[in-house]
Design an enzyme around this catalytic site. Structure first.
Site, PDB file in Angstrom:
ATOM      1  N   ARG A 235       0.856  -1.190   0.000  1.00 35.39           N
ATOM      2  CA  ARG A 235       0.000   0.000   0.000  1.00 35.39           C
ATOM      3  C   ARG A 235       0.892   1.241   0.000  1.00 35.39           C
ATOM      4  O   ARG A 235       2.108   1.139   0.126  1.00 35.39           O
ATOM      5  CB  ARG A 235      -1.017  -0.002   1.158  1.00 35.39           C
ATOM      6  N   GLY A 236       0.227   2.402  -0.158  1.00 30.94           N
ATOM      7  CA  GLY A 236       0.994   3.647  -0.332  1.00 30.94           C
ATOM      8  C   GLY A 236       1.121   3.889  -1.830  1.00 30.94           C
ATOM      9  O   GLY A 236       1.496   2.968  -2.577  1.00 30.94           O
ATOM     10  N   ALA A 237       0.800   5.122  -2.256  1.00 30.98           N
ATOM     11  CA  ALA A 237       0.643   5.377  -3.690  1.00 30.98           C
ATOM     12  C   ALA A 237       1.838   4.931  -4.559  1.00 30.98           C
ATOM     13  O   ALA A 237       1.656   4.148  -5.504  1.00 30.98           O
ATOM     14  CB  ALA A 237       0.316   6.850  -3.895  1.00 30.98           C
TER      15      ALA A 237
ATOM     16  N   GLN B  54      -2.252   2.913   9.973  1.00 23.24           N
ATOM     17  CA  GLN B  54      -0.938   2.901   9.305  1.00 23.24           C
ATOM     18  C   GLN B  54       0.096   3.699  10.088  1.00 23.24           C
ATOM     19  O   GLN B  54       1.283   3.377  10.060  1.00 23.24           O
ATOM     20  CB  GLN B  54      -1.054   3.495   7.889  1.00 23.24           C
TER      21      GLN B  54
ATOM     22  N   ASP C  93      -2.064  10.861  -2.366  1.00 21.60           N
ATOM     23  CA  ASP C  93      -2.406   9.798  -3.321  1.00 21.60           C
ATOM     24  C   ASP C  93      -2.726  10.352  -4.699  1.00 21.60           C
ATOM     25  O   ASP C  93      -2.590   9.655  -5.702  1.00 21.60           O
ATOM     26  CB  ASP C  93      -3.595   8.985  -2.807  1.00 21.60           C
TER      27      ASP C  93
HETATM   28  O1  MRU Z   1      -4.575   3.378   2.093  1.00 17.78           O
HETATM   29  P1  MRU Z   1      -3.091   3.552   2.023  1.00 17.78           P
HETATM   30  O2  MRU Z   1      -2.371   3.030   3.220  1.00 17.78           O
HETATM   31  O3  MRU Z   1      -2.531   3.038   0.725  1.00 17.78           O
HETATM   32  O4  MRU Z   1      -2.909   5.133   2.020  1.00 17.78           O
HETATM   33  C1  MRU Z   1      -1.624   5.651   1.966  1.00 17.78           C
HETATM   34  C2  MRU Z   1      -1.581   7.131   2.066  1.00 17.78           C
HETATM   35  O5  MRU Z   1      -2.587   7.792   2.195  1.00 17.78           O
HETATM   36  C3  MRU Z   1      -0.237   7.778   1.889  1.00 17.78           C
HETATM   37  O6  MRU Z   1      -0.148   8.957   2.641  1.00 17.78           O
HETATM   38  C4  MRU Z   1      -0.029   8.121   0.391  1.00 17.78           C
HETATM   39  O7  MRU Z   1      -0.299   7.015  -0.400  1.00 17.78           O
HETATM   40  C5  MRU Z   1       1.328   8.599   0.137  1.00 17.78           C
HETATM   41  S1  MRU Z   1       2.524   7.313   0.247  1.00 17.78           S
HETATM   42  C6  MRU Z   1       4.033   7.976  -0.111  1.00 17.78           C
END
Ligand code: MRU
Length: 354
Positions: free
Chosen positions: A51-53, A203, A244
């Site tokens: 996960r994480g963009a 998270q 994201d």
């Molecule tokens: O739902 P997630 O855990 O994928 O959400 C992640 C986030 O909101 C992060 O802040 C975002 O993706 C940036 S990661 C460098």
């Protein structure tokens, strides 16, 4: 499976397969899931093993290669057609992080532009995923270093606050918001990091604190609702979060709760920064109103682990996974090309093109 310098990589190409750190098991277990098939990669993205963009984008690029490997035809047209099906499956996993769509488009473009045999295309797709991963690591290091330059000058050692996890686990391996924190720590400019726990999936509590503990970065965990109180007490010098998807006007979608954090930052005159690679900026969207917001299952709200918190019937749940922070609440956007006021984002793109 860390690197020799003990850096954390959420996605690793190893033994002809993709190894993903299972982020659903951290911090209790540091384990890997081995992915051999594109369908399993799609599931891993959807269930947030990865996960994480930016990390989702990297994982999807490897997913495109795994899918290419599964396609049996040697005929180019048929191959490209079936590759579109793989791309569609991967695109359907999570709607908000634009890096997912960006990485899949980049892989698809490489496939169409590679001359030669189907095997040549497969090879190019693997190289693309690897290049994307390396680029992201370098990009995050640049974001961290640019970001550090614009953090408040005083006090000398800053106390920063972040939300969710925009760290090594969420990227190629350094982090966006947490990359800025890492750079500040490395340069002796960090007093400590406050991490929001980040309901409902936690998270911040599970992943951001874990990353900090690995590196000895001083970290204080608070619940999301404590941020305003901490600011009122003067404990926070600046907020840095990831994103994201950022619209062309600077409106930024990030983990649910980011918007309220931006509002309380404004109320307490605390600078609020968004750190993100250019691949997170969706220049096709004029403003944040067009950003698709993922809605996830109610179980994320009514359970913590195996424990049910709420009545099991007679109530409704609403679980949007992201919210959009309006550009006017954002002090600046930190990118690999420098730091921009939200209104100047187009300049960030121009600095790539020129
Ligand atoms: O739902 P997630 O855990 O994928 O959400 C992640 C986030 O909101 C992060 O802040 C975002 O993706 C940036 S990661 C460098």
């Amino acid at each position: 499976m860390n690197s020799p310098n003990n850096q954390v990589y959420p996605v690793i190409w190893h033994n002809n397969a993709v190894s993903l750190i299972d982020q659903t098991r951290l911090p209790n277990e540091y384990t890997f899931v081995e992915i051999h098939r594109s369908e399993d990669m799609a599931r891993a993205i959807k269930t947030m093993i990865v996960r994480g963009a930016p990390a989702i984008g990297i994982a999807a690029a490897y997913g495109m290669y795994l899918g290419a490997r599964e396609i049996e035809t040697d005929k180019r047209d048929q191959f490209l057609q079936q590759l579109e099906t793989v791309a569609t499956m991967l695109r359907s996993t999570r709607p908000t992080a634009v890096n997912l769509f960006w990485a899949i488009s980049r892989a698809t473009q490489v496939a169409y532009e590679t001359l030669g045999t189907v095997e040549d295309i497969r090879k190019a797709l693997l190289e693309t995923a690897q290049a994307l991963q390396l680029e992201d690591l370098q990009t995050c290091q640049a974001i961290g270093d640019h970001g550090l330059k614009v953090l408040p000058n005083k006090p000398e050692k800053l106390t920063l606050l972040t939300h969710c996890n925009a760290g090594a686990l969420a990227t190629g391996g350094y982090g966006t918001a947490l990359g800025v924190v890492r750079s500040a720590w490395r340069e002796g400019r960090l007093n400590r990091l406050f991490a929001d726990e980040t309901r409902p999936r936690l998270q911040g509590a599970k992943l951001t604190t874990w990353e900090c503990v690995q590196e000895g970065i001083p970290v204080t965990l608070i619940t999301d609702s404590m941020a305003a109180h901490c600011m009122k007490q003067g404990l926070i010098d600046a907020v840095v979060v990831g994103a994201d998807r950022i619209a062309a006007n600077g409106d930024a979608a990030n983990k649910i709760g980011t918007y309220s954090l931006a509002l309380v930052s404004k109320a307490h005159d605390v600078p609020f920064y968004v750190a993100a690679p250019l691949s997170t900026i969706d220049f096709d969207l004029a403003d944040g109103g067009g950003i698709p917001i993922e809605e996830r299952e109610a179980t994320e709200i009514c359970h913590v682990g195996d424990t049910i918190l709420t009545p099991t019937s007679g109530l409704d749940f609403y679980n949007p996974a992201f919210d959009v922070t309006p550009a006017e609440l954002i002090t600046a956007i930190m990118t690999e090309n420098g730091v921009f006021a939200p209104a100047d984002l187009l300049k960030a793109r121009k600095s790539v093109i020129s």
